[in-house]
Structure formats: C-alpha cells, structure tokens
Motif scaffolding. Structure first.
Motif, PDB file in Angstrom:
ATOM      1  N   ALA A 111      45.740  33.404  52.950  1.00 63.72           N
ATOM      2  CA  ALA A 111      45.139  32.542  53.973  1.00 63.72           C
ATOM      3  C   ALA A 111      43.992  33.227  54.701  1.00 63.72           C
ATOM      4  N   SER A 112      43.666  34.461  54.318  1.00 63.35           N
ATOM      5  CA  SER A 112      42.583  35.208  54.948  1.00 63.35           C
ATOM      6  C   SER A 112      41.391  35.290  54.000  1.00 63.35           C
ATOM      7  N   PRO A 113      40.235  34.731  54.372  1.00 64.72           N
ATOM      8  CA  PRO A 113      39.070  34.809  53.489  1.00 64.72           C
ATOM      9  C   PRO A 113      38.713  36.234  53.088  1.00 64.72           C
ATOM     10  N   GLY A 114      38.790  37.160  54.040  1.00 66.42           N
ATOM     11  CA  GLY A 114      38.466  38.547  53.722  1.00 66.42           C
ATOM     12  C   GLY A 114      39.428  39.154  52.736  1.00 66.42           C
ATOM     13  N   ASP A 115      40.723  38.876  52.915  1.00 72.25           N
ATOM     14  CA  ASP A 115      41.725  39.396  51.982  1.00 72.25           C
ATOM     15  C   ASP A 115      41.538  38.819  50.588  1.00 72.25           C
ATOM     16  N   VAL A 116      41.242  37.530  50.514  1.00 75.09           N
ATOM     17  CA  VAL A 116      41.066  36.897  49.206  1.00 75.09           C
ATOM     18  C   VAL A 116      39.867  37.495  48.478  1.00 75.09           C
ATOM     19  N   ASP A 117      38.765  37.698  49.189  1.00 77.06           N
ATOM     20  CA  ASP A 117      37.605  38.347  48.567  1.00 77.06           C
ATOM     21  C   ASP A 117      37.974  39.732  48.061  1.00 77.06           C
ATOM     22  N   ALA A 118      38.700  40.499  48.871  1.00 73.40           N
ATOM     23  CA  ALA A 118      39.093  41.847  48.468  1.00 73.40           C
ATOM     24  C   ALA A 118      40.028  41.815  47.259  1.00 73.40           C
ATOM     25  N   MET A 119      40.941  40.841  47.234  1.00 69.94           N
ATOM     26  CA  MET A 119      41.848  40.698  46.086  1.00 69.94           C
ATOM     27  C   MET A 119      41.067  40.470  44.793  1.00 69.94           C
ATOM     28  N   PHE A 120      40.157  39.515  44.821  1.00 68.15           N
ATOM     29  CA  PHE A 120      39.405  39.195  43.615  1.00 68.15           C
ATOM     30  C   PHE A 120      38.468  40.344  43.223  1.00 68.15           C
ATOM     31  N   ASP A 121      37.875  41.013  44.205  1.00 68.89           N
ATOM     32  CA  ASP A 121      37.050  42.179  43.892  1.00 68.89           C
ATOM     33  C   ASP A 121      37.871  43.243  43.170  1.00 68.89           C
ATOM     34  N   ALA A 122      39.104  43.465  43.647  1.00 69.42           N
ATOM     35  CA  ALA A 122      39.963  44.479  43.031  1.00 69.42           C
ATOM     36  C   ALA A 122      40.339  44.091  41.603  1.00 69.42           C
ATOM     37  N   VAL A 123      40.671  42.817  41.390  1.00 63.56           N
ATOM     38  CA  VAL A 123      41.014  42.369  40.038  1.00 63.56           C
ATOM     39  C   VAL A 123      39.815  42.519  39.107  1.00 63.56           C
ATOM     40  N   GLU A 124      38.649  42.108  39.576  1.00 64.18           N
ATOM     41  CA  GLU A 124      37.453  42.197  38.737  1.00 64.18           C
ATOM     42  C   GLU A 124      37.112  43.645  38.410  1.00 64.18           C
ATOM     43  N   ASP A 125      37.302  44.552  39.374  1.00 63.71           N
ATOM     44  CA  ASP A 125      37.036  45.970  39.127  1.00 63.71           C
ATOM     45  C   ASP A 125      38.016  46.557  38.118  1.00 63.71           C
ATOM     46  N   GLU A 126      39.284  46.145  38.206  1.00 63.14           N
ATOM     47  CA  GLU A 126      40.327  46.724  37.361  1.00 63.14           C
ATOM     48  C   GLU A 126      40.434  46.049  36.001  1.00 63.14           C
ATOM     49  N   LEU A 127      40.331  44.728  35.968  1.00 66.26           N
ATOM     50  CA  LEU A 127      40.650  43.981  34.751  1.00 66.26           C
ATOM     51  C   LEU A 127      39.497  43.146  34.214  1.00 66.26           C
ATOM     52  N   GLY A 128      38.613  42.698  35.112  1.00 68.86           N
ATOM     53  CA  GLY A 128      37.548  41.788  34.714  1.00 68.86           C
ATOM     54  C   GLY A 128      37.694  40.449  35.424  1.00 68.86           C
ATOM     55  N   THR A 129      36.855  39.510  35.030  1.00 66.77           N
ATOM     56  CA  THR A 129      36.818  38.190  35.651  1.00 66.77           C
ATOM     57  C   THR A 129      38.135  37.450  35.477  1.00 66.77           C
ATOM     58  N   VAL A 130      38.584  36.773  36.531  1.00 66.00           N
ATOM     59  CA  VAL A 130      39.814  35.982  36.465  1.00 66.00           C
ATOM     60  C   VAL A 130      39.563  34.706  35.657  1.00 66.00           C
ATOM     61  N   ASP A 131      40.292  34.558  34.540  1.00 73.98           N
ATOM     62  CA  ASP A 131      40.196  33.370  33.694  1.00 73.98           C
ATOM     63  C   ASP A 131      41.272  32.350  34.024  1.00 73.98           C
ATOM     64  N   VAL A 132      42.450  32.847  34.406  1.00 73.28           N
ATOM     65  CA  VAL A 132      43.611  32.000  34.694  1.00 73.28           C
ATOM     66  C   VAL A 132      44.088  32.309  36.107  1.00 73.28           C
ATOM     67  N   LEU A 133      44.133  31.284  36.941  1.00 71.14           N
ATOM     68  CA  LEU A 133      44.603  31.432  38.320  1.00 71.14           C
ATOM     69  C   LEU A 133      45.794  30.513  38.531  1.00 71.14           C
ATOM     70  N   VAL A 134      46.912  31.094  38.941  1.00 70.25           N
ATOM     71  CA  VAL A 134      48.093  30.315  39.301  1.00 70.25           C
ATOM     72  C   VAL A 134      48.340  30.522  40.790  1.00 70.25           C
ATOM     73  N   ASN A 135      48.163  29.461  41.565  1.00 66.05           N
ATOM     74  CA  ASN A 135      48.388  29.518  43.009  1.00 66.05           C
ATOM     75  C   ASN A 135      49.848  29.193  43.296  1.00 66.05           C
ATOM     76  N   ASN A 136      50.629  30.249  43.449  1.00 59.93           N
ATOM     77  CA  ASN A 136      52.077  30.107  43.572  1.00 59.93           C
ATOM     78  C   ASN A 136      52.582  30.316  44.998  1.00 59.93           C
ATOM     79  N   VAL A 137      51.818  31.017  45.842  1.00 57.13           N
ATOM     80  CA  VAL A 137      52.285  31.278  47.210  1.00 57.13           C
ATOM     81  C   VAL A 137      52.543  29.954  47.926  1.00 57.13           C
ATOM     82  N   GLY A 138      53.719  29.837  48.542  1.00 50.28           N
ATOM     83  CA  GLY A 138      54.041  28.579  49.214  1.00 50.28           C
ATOM     84  C   GLY A 138      55.243  28.698  50.131  1.00 50.28           C
ATOM     85  N   PRO A 139      55.087  29.353  51.301  1.00 54.36           N
ATOM     86  CA  PRO A 139      56.218  29.449  52.230  1.00 54.36           C
ATOM     87  C   PRO A 139      56.606  28.088  52.787  1.00 54.36           C
ATOM     88  N   PHE A 140      57.854  27.971  53.210  1.00 58.30           N
ATOM     89  CA  PHE A 140      58.343  26.712  53.770  1.00 58.30           C
ATOM     90  C   PHE A 140      59.129  26.986  55.034  1.00 58.30           C
TER      91      PHE A 140
END
Length: 246
Positions: free
Chosen positions: A69-98
């Motif tokens: 839910a944090s724009p800064g955290d999401v940018d950092a997450m994707f930057d880390a994935v791209e640095d380590e693995l490459g571009t995200v091809d498959v995204l599964v949005n599973n987070v869902g507290p209730f």
C-alpha cells in the motif's frame, strides 16, 4: 494439473512467504519461472519459501520486502526484482488482509488498512508492472478476489474486505479493457474458504475447503499461452457455494 511453460519468465507473487501465496509461487517455480517471494515482516518464512522454490525448479529465487500500500515500497520492490531477476512478466496480487468483525467494532485504522492493502496494493503493483509488460507486449496479471464478490456479497461482518474485493474485481475488468491490444491479460481468481483458513463454517461445498491446488489450477489456467484471448474474467473457486444469507 495445468502446466504452462514459464521458463524464461519472471513472476512476483505478493504475500508469498506463507499460505496461499506461498503455494501459488511454488507452482510457478515448478513450471520454470524465476520467482520473487514478497513479504512484509516474515523474513524467515520468505527465505524458506525461496529455498523451496529453487528445490522445486525455479532457476532463480529472491525475496523482496515492502508494504504493497506504499508507493515508495512498491517501487523499491519492483526495482529489486528487476535488479535480481529481470522484468516482471507474471504478477499475482495475493495480499488481502481482512477484518472478520462487525463494521462498528473495526477501528478506522483497521478499516483503512484492509482497503489500502487490497485495493491500493493491487493498483500500485499493476501500475508499476505495466510499463515493462507493455514494452515487451506480453504480461499476465492475476488478482486474488473473494467468491461471490460480483454477486454483491455484503455483510456487516468483514465489510471492508467485501467492499475491497468488489473494488479489485472492478479494477481487474477495467484494466483488462485498457490493455486489450497490448499482449497483456488481467484476470481474477476468487476462492471461498481455503484449507489454511482460521475457521471453517458449517456446510462447506463438497464437504471441504478449497485446497491450495484448487486455487492454483485456476491461476495456472490464466497463465497458459492458449489463454491469451481470455482477459477481464473471474474464476470463483468455491465448489458451487452461493450465499443464501451473509
């Protein structure tokens, strides 16, 4: 079990250190994807899941931390994935507290957390993933919803979750329409009660909760190359459940 070929694909599953997210990520690993295990606070569990993913066939596996839910955290997450693995091809949005209590007993902070993580988290992750997906003219997004959301399911108990999941489904269909000419599909999978739930109501469909494999089967269907004409759809993994009263 459906077996899409995900070799040379990179997959990010939010909330994948434990539970349903973990099992979905391991299914993607088995099919050859390099995977990013996302967590917010469960570092040890995330590292264990990454190790299991390598054992199950992932060429590479890494962990990424952040609040979806944090724009800064999401940018950092994707930057880390791209640095380590490459571009995200498959995204599964599973987070869902209730919040399984009457709406008047839920604090504003908890109400807001449920809405922010479910709706804004899905929005932010999709928005961050899309530019690269559009550039390569290929992408798969699967958002995890909740059974009967499109039937207008509502209850005084757990109200922000029901509201949020209806929003996720509406966003899924809007995004599918907006990406229909770009090689990207956006779909939803909506389980009812899953095997790791904290409590099981009476009268479960087919006498049991949904297994992890039941949910994974629907997600994997949307990832098949032959499913590339299917977008904006929702598969309810609920055994035929239809709420008479909520």
């Amino acid at each position: 079990m459906i077996r899409p070929d995900l070799s040379e694909r990179v997959a990010l599953v939010t909330g994948s250190a434990k539970g349903v997210g973990r099992e979905l990520l391991l299914e993607l690993a088995e099919r050859g994807a390099s995977v990013a295990v996302h967590y917010r606070s469960s570092l040890d569990a995330a590292e264990e899941t990454a190790e299991d993913a390598r054992d199950r066939g992932a060429p590479e596996a890494t962990t990424v931390q952040g609040d979806v839910a944090s724009p800064g955290d999401v940018d950092a997450m994707f930057d880390a994935v791209e640095d380590e693995l490459g571009t995200v091809d498959v995204l599964v949005n599973n987070v869902g507290p209730f919040a399984p209590r009457h709406w008047e007993d839920i604090s504003f902070e908890e109400w807001n957390t449920v809405l922010q993580a479910n709706v804004n988290g899905t929005y932010l992750c999709c928005k961050r993933a899309l530019p690269e997906m559009r550039q390569q003219a290929w992408g798969r997004i699967v958002n995890i919803g909740y059974a009967s959301s499109e039937k207008g399911l509502m209850s005084p108990k757990n109200a922000p979750y029901f509201i949020a999941k209806q929003g996720v489904l509406m966003f899924t269909r809007m995004l599918a329409n907006d990406t229909q000419y770009e090689g990207i599909t956006v779909n939803a999978v909506s389980p009812y009660v899953v095997e790791n739930s904290d409590e099981f109501p009476d009268g479960l469909p087919r006498g049991r909760p949904a297994g992890f494999e039941d949910v994974a089967q629907a997600v994997l269907f949307f990832l098949e190359e032959d499913s590339d004409y299917i977008s904006g759809e929702n598969i309810e993994v609920d055994g035929g459940w239809l709420p008479e009263t909520v």
